[in-house]
Design a protein around this motif. Structure first.
Motif, PDB file in Angstrom:
ATOM      1  N   MET A   1      -7.792  -5.043 -50.717  1.00 11.82           N
ATOM      2  CA  MET A   1      -6.974  -5.090 -49.517  1.00 11.82           C
ATOM      3  C   MET A   1      -7.773  -5.556 -48.309  1.00 11.82           C
ATOM      4  N   GLU A   2      -8.976  -4.995 -48.160  1.00 14.56           N
ATOM      5  CA  GLU A   2      -9.745  -5.255 -46.938  1.00 14.56           C
ATOM      6  C   GLU A   2     -10.392  -6.635 -46.911  1.00 14.56           C
ATOM      7  N   GLN A   3     -10.529  -7.294 -48.065  1.00 16.94           N
ATOM      8  CA  GLN A   3     -11.202  -8.596 -48.082  1.00 16.94           C
ATOM      9  C   GLN A   3     -10.414  -9.668 -47.338  1.00 16.94           C
ATOM     10  N   TYR A   4      -9.116  -9.454 -47.141  1.00 22.53           N
ATOM     11  CA  TYR A   4      -8.293 -10.442 -46.453  1.00 22.53           C
ATOM     12  C   TYR A   4      -8.161 -10.141 -44.965  1.00 22.53           C
ATOM     13  N   ASN A   5      -8.927  -9.183 -44.452  1.00 24.00           N
ATOM     14  CA  ASN A   5      -8.846  -8.828 -43.037  1.00 24.00           C
ATOM     15  C   ASN A   5      -9.080 -10.049 -42.153  1.00 24.00           C
ATOM     16  N   GLY A   6      -8.127 -10.322 -41.249  1.00 21.95           N
ATOM     17  CA  GLY A   6      -8.233 -11.457 -40.350  1.00 21.95           C
ATOM     18  C   GLY A   6      -7.702 -12.749 -40.923  1.00 21.95           C
ATOM     19  N   THR A   7      -7.274 -12.754 -42.187  1.00 19.66           N
ATOM     20  CA  THR A   7      -6.741 -13.956 -42.820  1.00 19.66           C
ATOM     21  C   THR A   7      -5.280 -14.146 -42.458  1.00 19.66           C
ATOM     22  N   ALA A   8      -4.927 -15.360 -42.069  1.00 25.35           N
ATOM     23  CA  ALA A   8      -3.535 -15.666 -41.719  1.00 25.35           C
ATOM     24  C   ALA A   8      -2.745 -15.894 -42.998  1.00 25.35           C
ATOM     25  N   MET A   9      -1.753 -15.065 -43.235  1.00 21.25           N
ATOM     26  CA  MET A   9      -0.892 -15.228 -44.391  1.00 21.25           C
ATOM     27  C   MET A   9       0.418 -14.511 -44.135  1.00 21.25           C
ATOM     28  N   THR A  10       1.417 -14.883 -44.915  1.00 17.30           N
ATOM     29  CA  THR A  10       2.708 -14.215 -44.790  1.00 17.30           C
ATOM     30  C   THR A  10       2.683 -12.915 -45.587  1.00 17.30           C
ATOM     31  N   SER A  11       3.683 -12.072 -45.354  1.00 18.94           N
ATOM     32  CA  SER A  11       3.787 -10.830 -46.108  1.00 18.94           C
ATOM     33  C   SER A  11       4.031 -11.117 -47.590  1.00 18.94           C
ATOM     34  N   ALA A  12       4.755 -12.191 -47.876  1.00 19.83           N
ATOM     35  CA  ALA A  12       4.992 -12.583 -49.263  1.00 19.83           C
ATOM     36  C   ALA A  12       3.675 -12.946 -49.941  1.00 19.83           C
ATOM     37  N   LYS A  13       2.836 -13.713 -49.257  1.00 18.06           N
ATOM     38  CA  LYS A  13       1.547 -14.115 -49.819  1.00 18.06           C
ATOM     39  C   LYS A  13       0.624 -12.915 -50.002  1.00 18.06           C
ATOM     40  N   PHE A  14       0.717 -11.931 -49.071  1.00 18.51           N
ATOM     41  CA  PHE A  14      -0.056 -10.699 -49.189  1.00 18.51           C
ATOM     42  C   PHE A  14       0.277  -9.975 -50.488  1.00 18.51           C
ATOM     43  N   LEU A  15       1.564  -9.802 -50.754  1.00 20.50           N
ATOM     44  CA  LEU A  15       1.964  -9.127 -51.986  1.00 20.50           C
ATOM     45  C   LEU A  15       1.533  -9.919 -53.217  1.00 20.50           C
ATOM     46  N   GLU A  16       1.701 -11.226 -53.154  1.00 20.45           N
ATOM     47  CA  GLU A  16       1.380 -12.069 -54.311  1.00 20.45           C
ATOM     48  C   GLU A  16      -0.112 -12.020 -54.640  1.00 20.45           C
ATOM     49  N   PRO A  28      14.241 -12.533 -55.430  1.00 19.46           N
ATOM     50  CA  PRO A  28      14.091 -13.792 -54.677  1.00 19.46           C
ATOM     51  C   PRO A  28      14.532 -13.651 -53.215  1.00 19.46           C
ATOM     52  N   GLU A  29      15.576 -12.877 -52.995  1.00 21.25           N
ATOM     53  CA  GLU A  29      16.072 -12.677 -51.630  1.00 21.25           C
ATOM     54  C   GLU A  29      15.010 -12.027 -50.749  1.00 21.25           C
ATOM     55  N   HIS A  30      14.359 -10.987 -51.267  1.00 19.95           N
ATOM     56  CA  HIS A  30      13.338 -10.302 -50.472  1.00 19.95           C
ATOM     57  C   HIS A  30      12.064 -11.142 -50.362  1.00 19.95           C
ATOM     58  N   LYS A  31      11.745 -11.916 -51.398  1.00 15.99           N
ATOM     59  CA  LYS A  31      10.589 -12.811 -51.298  1.00 15.99           C
ATOM     60  C   LYS A  31      10.781 -13.804 -50.162  1.00 15.99           C
ATOM     61  N   GLU A  32      12.002 -14.300 -50.034  1.00 20.38           N
ATOM     62  CA  GLU A  32      12.310 -15.249 -48.961  1.00 20.38           C
ATOM     63  C   GLU A  32      12.176 -14.581 -47.592  1.00 20.38           C
ATOM     64  N   LYS A  33      12.636 -13.343 -47.489  1.00 23.34           N
ATOM     65  CA  LYS A  33      12.528 -12.624 -46.218  1.00 23.34           C
ATOM     66  C   LYS A  33      11.068 -12.356 -45.859  1.00 23.34           C
ATOM     67  N   LEU A  34      10.269 -11.939 -46.849  1.00 20.20           N
ATOM     68  CA  LEU A  34       8.863 -11.636 -46.588  1.00 20.20           C
ATOM     69  C   LEU A  34       8.067 -12.889 -46.220  1.00 20.20           C
ATOM     70  N   ALA A  35       8.541 -14.043 -46.671  1.00 18.75           N
ATOM     71  CA  ALA A  35       7.867 -15.304 -46.339  1.00 18.75           C
ATOM     72  C   ALA A  35       8.009 -15.639 -44.858  1.00 18.75           C
ATOM     73  N   ASN A  36       8.918 -14.955 -44.170  1.00 16.84           N
ATOM     74  CA  ASN A  36       9.119 -15.195 -42.736  1.00 16.84           C
ATOM     75  C   ASN A  36       8.355 -14.221 -41.852  1.00 16.84           C
ATOM     76  N   PHE A  37       7.608 -13.303 -42.478  1.00 18.29           N
ATOM     77  CA  PHE A  37       6.804 -12.342 -41.721  1.00 18.29           C
ATOM     78  C   PHE A  37       5.331 -12.682 -41.853  1.00 18.29           C
ATOM     79  N   THR A  38       4.598 -12.548 -40.757  1.00 15.01           N
ATOM     80  CA  THR A  38       3.144 -12.698 -40.800  1.00 15.01           C
ATOM     81  C   THR A  38       2.540 -11.334 -41.085  1.00 15.01           C
ATOM     82  N   HIS A  39       1.735 -11.256 -42.148  1.00 15.98           N
ATOM     83  CA  HIS A  39       1.145  -9.967 -42.490  1.00 15.98           C
ATOM     84  C   HIS A  39       0.094  -9.578 -41.460  1.00 15.98           C
TER      85      HIS A  39
END
Length: 221
Positions: A1-16, A28-39
């Motif tokens: 989890m901590e290795q991505y600190n400061g990395t720009a990614m979406t919430s979808a990419k975080f989960l993936e 798929p519906e929630h994946k699309e929604k999470l792709a619109n959030f910045t983690h």
């Protein structure tokens, strides 16, 4: 989890990247929604408030929007309690002991539908969080919440409760317990939410946290 600190990614990419097995189960519906959030990778903390016993966390607006989206996406999935807490509340998850993390990783998270209601009684360990829901119908102007537990004579355990409304408001955490006048060992956190025109209709969520507990504490709500 901590290795991505400061990395720009979406919430979808975080989960993936971090939780690929969980991401594969997301619709798929929630994946699309999470792709619109910045983690939000700032692992400083949520808004902390010192309550004397343990600590409280209040979700601010920016973090709250993403956390609610993550909760919605994984709420009905067959995952462990540890996975759910690590994804939706990483600050709390990283704050608890390794022993508690192992315990949560072995607990399958109970799925709760919109009409599940609030459980009558349960038990909780230190550092653990448990979620219950209550479906509130229209025209309810006052919602009372009563968390109770009983300590033994030589132990002072502490629990807290945070309340989440269907319209995305957060109340708490409430940590100031008071003893019953008839039983000094029985503790109570009582609060209510009222609105003359009616409180938000829909599913309310209650998060119970074991702040400071010796062994396991039974409680009712």
């Amino acid at each position: 989890m901590e290795q991505y600190n400061g990395t720009a990614m979406t919430s979808a990419k975080f989960l993936e990247k971090v939780w690929p097995d969980v991401y594969a189960k997301v619709s798929p519906e929630h994946k699309e929604k999470l792709a619109n959030f910045t983690h939000i990778w700032e692992l400083k903390e949520l808004d902390r408030t010192d309550h004397g016993a343990g600590f409280g966390l209040t979700i601010n607006e920016a973090i709250g929007r993403e956390r609610f989206a993550l909760m919605d996406a994984i709420d009905k999935l067959e995952i462990t309690e540890g996975e759910y807490q690590a994804i939706t509340q990483p600050e709390l998850y990283l704050d608890i002991s390794e022993e508690t993390r192992k315990m949560l990783s072995g607990m399958v998270r109970a799925q709760r539908g919109p009409d599940a209601g609030v459980r009558g009684g349960a038990s909780i360990a230190e550092g653990e969080t448990q979620w219950f829901s209550k479906n509130v119908t229209a025209n309810v102007t006052r919602l009372a919440v009563d968390l109770q537990w009983e300590n033994s004579a030589d132990i002072q355990n502490n629990l807290s409760i945070t309340i989440y409304s269907p319209d995305r408001c957060v109340f708490g955490p409430f940590t100031e317990a008071e003893p019953f006048y008839s039983n000094p060992h029985k503790m109570q956190v009582y609060t209510y939410i009222s609105r003359p025109g009616g409180v938000a209709e829909g599913e309310w969520w209650y998060c119970i946290k074991g702040v400071k507990i010796h062994g396991v504490q039974n409680y009712t709500i």
